[in-house]
Design a protein around this motif. Structure first.
Motif, short mmCIF file in Angstrom:
data_model
loop_
_atom_site.label_atom_id
_atom_site.label_comp_id
_atom_site.label_asym_id
_atom_site.label_seq_id
_atom_site.Cartn_x
_atom_site.Cartn_y
_atom_site.Cartn_z
N ARG A 24 0.83 -1.20 0.00
CA ARG A 24 0.00 0.00 0.00
C ARG A 24 0.87 1.26 0.00
O ARG A 24 0.60 2.22 -0.73
N TYR A 25 1.92 1.26 0.82
CA TYR A 25 2.81 2.42 0.86
C TYR A 25 3.50 2.62 -0.49
O TYR A 25 3.60 3.76 -0.98
N ALA A 26 3.99 1.54 -1.08
CA ALA A 26 4.71 1.65 -2.35
C ALA A 26 3.84 2.27 -3.43
O ALA A 26 4.27 3.16 -4.18
N VAL A 27 2.60 1.82 -3.52
CA VAL A 27 1.68 2.39 -4.52
C VAL A 27 1.40 3.85 -4.18
O VAL A 27 1.26 4.70 -5.07
N GLY A 28 1.35 4.18 -2.89
CA GLY A 28 1.10 5.55 -2.47
C GLY A 28 2.18 6.52 -2.92
O GLY A 28 1.92 7.71 -3.11
N VAL A 29 3.43 6.02 -3.07
CA VAL A 29 4.51 6.88 -3.56
C VAL A 29 4.80 6.59 -5.04
O VAL A 29 5.90 6.88 -5.53
N GLY A 30 3.80 6.06 -5.72
CA GLY A 30 3.86 5.95 -7.18
C GLY A 30 4.68 4.81 -7.73
O GLY A 30 5.01 4.80 -8.92
N ALA A 31 5.01 3.80 -6.91
CA ALA A 31 5.87 2.72 -7.38
C ALA A 31 5.15 1.82 -8.37
O ALA A 31 3.96 1.53 -8.21
N ARG A 154 28.07 22.29 -10.62
CA ARG A 154 28.00 21.66 -11.95
C ARG A 154 26.59 21.17 -12.25
O ARG A 154 25.71 21.14 -11.36
N SER A 155 26.37 20.79 -13.48
CA SER A 155 25.08 20.22 -13.87
C SER A 155 24.84 18.91 -13.13
O SER A 155 25.80 18.20 -12.80
N PRO A 156 23.59 18.59 -12.83
CA PRO A 156 23.32 17.34 -12.10
C PRO A 156 23.75 16.11 -12.89
O PRO A 156 23.72 16.10 -14.12
N ASP A 157 24.15 15.07 -12.16
CA ASP A 157 24.54 13.81 -12.80
C ASP A 157 23.33 13.04 -13.31
O ASP A 157 23.43 12.31 -14.30
N ARG A 158 22.20 13.19 -12.64
CA ARG A 158 20.98 12.53 -13.07
C ARG A 158 19.81 13.50 -12.91
O ARG A 158 19.77 14.29 -11.95
N ARG A 159 18.89 13.42 -13.84
CA ARG A 159 17.65 14.21 -13.78
C ARG A 159 16.49 13.24 -13.95
O ARG A 159 16.34 12.61 -15.00
N LEU A 160 15.69 13.07 -12.91
CA LEU A 160 14.64 12.06 -12.86
C LEU A 160 13.28 12.74 -12.79
O LEU A 160 13.15 13.78 -12.14
N GLU A 161 12.30 12.17 -13.45
CA GLU A 161 10.97 12.78 -13.46
C GLU A 161 9.91 11.77 -13.06
O GLU A 161 10.03 10.57 -13.32
N PHE A 162 8.87 12.29 -12.41
CA PHE A 162 7.70 11.46 -12.09
C PHE A 162 6.47 12.34 -12.08
O PHE A 162 6.44 13.39 -11.43
N ALA A 163 5.44 11.92 -12.82
CA ALA A 163 4.18 12.64 -12.86
C ALA A 163 3.26 12.10 -11.78
O ALA A 163 2.84 10.94 -11.83
N THR A 164 2.99 12.91 -10.76
CA THR A 164 2.07 12.47 -9.71
C THR A 164 0.65 12.37 -10.28
O THR A 164 0.29 13.09 -11.21
N ALA A 165 -0.13 11.48 -9.71
CA ALA A 165 -1.51 11.29 -10.15
C ALA A 165 -2.43 12.29 -9.47
O ALA A 165 -2.13 12.81 -8.39
N ALA A 166 -3.56 12.55 -10.10
CA ALA A 166 -4.53 13.47 -9.51
C ALA A 166 -5.04 12.96 -8.16
O ALA A 166 -5.43 13.76 -7.30
N ASN A 167 -5.01 11.65 -7.97
CA ASN A 167 -5.48 11.08 -6.70
C ASN A 167 -4.32 10.57 -5.84
O ASN A 167 -4.51 9.74 -4.95
N GLN A 168 -3.10 11.09 -6.07
CA GLN A 168 -1.92 10.61 -5.35
C GLN A 168 -2.08 10.75 -3.84
O GLN A 168 -1.75 9.84 -3.08
N ALA A 169 -2.59 11.89 -3.38
CA ALA A 169 -2.75 12.10 -1.94
C ALA A 169 -3.80 11.15 -1.36
O ALA A 169 -3.67 10.71 -0.21
N LEU A 170 -4.83 10.84 -2.13
CA LEU A 170 -5.88 9.95 -1.64
C LEU A 170 -5.36 8.52 -1.50
O LEU A 170 -5.83 7.76 -0.62
N ILE A 171 -4.40 8.14 -2.34
CA ILE A 171 -3.78 6.82 -2.22
C ILE A 171 -2.80 6.82 -1.05
O ILE A 171 -2.82 5.92 -0.20
N CYS A 208 12.89 9.49 -2.84
CA CYS A 208 13.76 8.39 -2.41
C CYS A 208 13.65 7.22 -3.38
O CYS A 208 14.67 6.64 -3.78
N ARG A 209 12.45 6.87 -3.78
CA ARG A 209 12.25 5.74 -4.70
C ARG A 209 12.97 5.97 -6.03
O ARG A 209 13.62 5.06 -6.56
N LEU A 210 12.87 7.18 -6.56
CA LEU A 210 13.54 7.49 -7.83
C LEU A 210 15.06 7.40 -7.68
O LEU A 210 15.76 6.90 -8.56
#
Length: 273
Positions: A24-31, A154-171, A208-210
């Motif tokens: 449940r927690y993993a899905v809550g943070v978009g895993a 310097r420029s970052p070594d990694r640039r990571l993206e994640f699109a949160t869901a409209a119901n992310q907080a509800l999950i 953290c997950r990313l």
């Protein structure tokens, strides 16, 4: 007003969890990575994300009470987590929480709390949280430290993206943080917000997950510590951008929205192995 009697007070309780809570927690943070979201996939061993430790102890029983304050004006300010051993996918911990400092920041008060958790007498994790109480400053106390570490130029070594869901907080709220600031439009409006915002610890967990995926090849057990300062709210549906720099001492990071608003700064991830 703040109940200054909370300073130094120790609260202790027990908290248990099961693999269902891990999923449940993993899905809550978009895993969507199978090691975090399934317990019965061939060749895959379920792992608990390290930041789930915070969901087990933050805004859970017993509730953190600061006194007769307007809870719509309480903001999560800073968070650190030290992992002494990998968090198991099921267990029961003994939790000890203590308010260690109350600082006067002028426009508000900063309350610092420390949590220590153990399993069968052995330390599992320690966490330090800071809550900023708007309009509760001016009582004549110490301001405390405000030193911030600079990110590499310097420029970052990694640039990571994640699109949160409209119901992310509800999950995410299904993991225990039922603060209506993240679900109730009327409550959020009382705090001056146009709509409910995402839990700061959800943004923290996503970050953290990313980073685990980018720097640990998906092995969450390599995380030994993570820290960061919350600087702006995230609205469910926002795209998060994590910029990360590999250094000898660990990973420095900053999380922003795609629009460029920094939401976590002063970030640091420490790895083992």
């Amino acid at each position: 007003m703040i109940d200054f009697g909370i300073l130094g007070r120790v609260e202790a309780w027990r908290k248990s969890w099961t693999p269902d809570d891990v999923l449940r927690y993993a899905v809550g943070v978009g895993a969507d990575e199978l090691p975090f979201t399934t317990e019965n996939s061939a060749g895959v061993v379920l792992q608990a994300l390290p930041t789930m430790a915070l969901a087990l102890t933050h805004f859970t029983e017993p509730a953190q009470v600061f006194g007769d304050v307007d809870t719509t004006r309480v903001l999560h300010a800073e968070q650190s987590l030290v992992v002494h051993r990998p968090l198991p996918v099921a267990g029961e911990i003994e939790v000890r929480r203590q308010v260690t400092d109350i600082f006067d920041k002028g426009t508000g008060a900063l309350i610092v709390s420390r949590v220590d958790a153990s399993l069968s007498g052995e330390p599992v994790f320690s966490a330090v949280s800071s809550a900023f109480l708007l309009d509760e400053g001016g009582f004549g106390g110490s301001r405390g430290s405000s030193v911030r570490a600079a990110l590499p130029s310097r420029s970052p070594d990694r640039r990571l993206e994640f699109a949160t869901a409209a119901n992310q907080a509800l999950i995410y709220r299904l993991s225990g943080d039922r603060n209506p600031l993240h679900s109730d439009p009327a409550f959020a409006a009382r705090g001056g917000l146009k709509r409910p915002i995402l839990h700061g610890l959800c943004t923290y967990g996503i970050t953290c997950r990313l980073l685990v995926g980018a720097f640990c090849a998906g092995d969450a057990h390599r995380v030994s510590a993570i820290a960061g300062r919350f600087t702006a709210p995230v609205v469910p549906g926002d795209v998060l951008v994590v910029e990360a720099w590999q250094e000898d001492s660990g990973i420095a990071f900053r999380t922003s929205t795609a629009a460029g608003t920094v939401v976590i700064d002063n970030g640091r991830l420490t790895l083992s192995g």
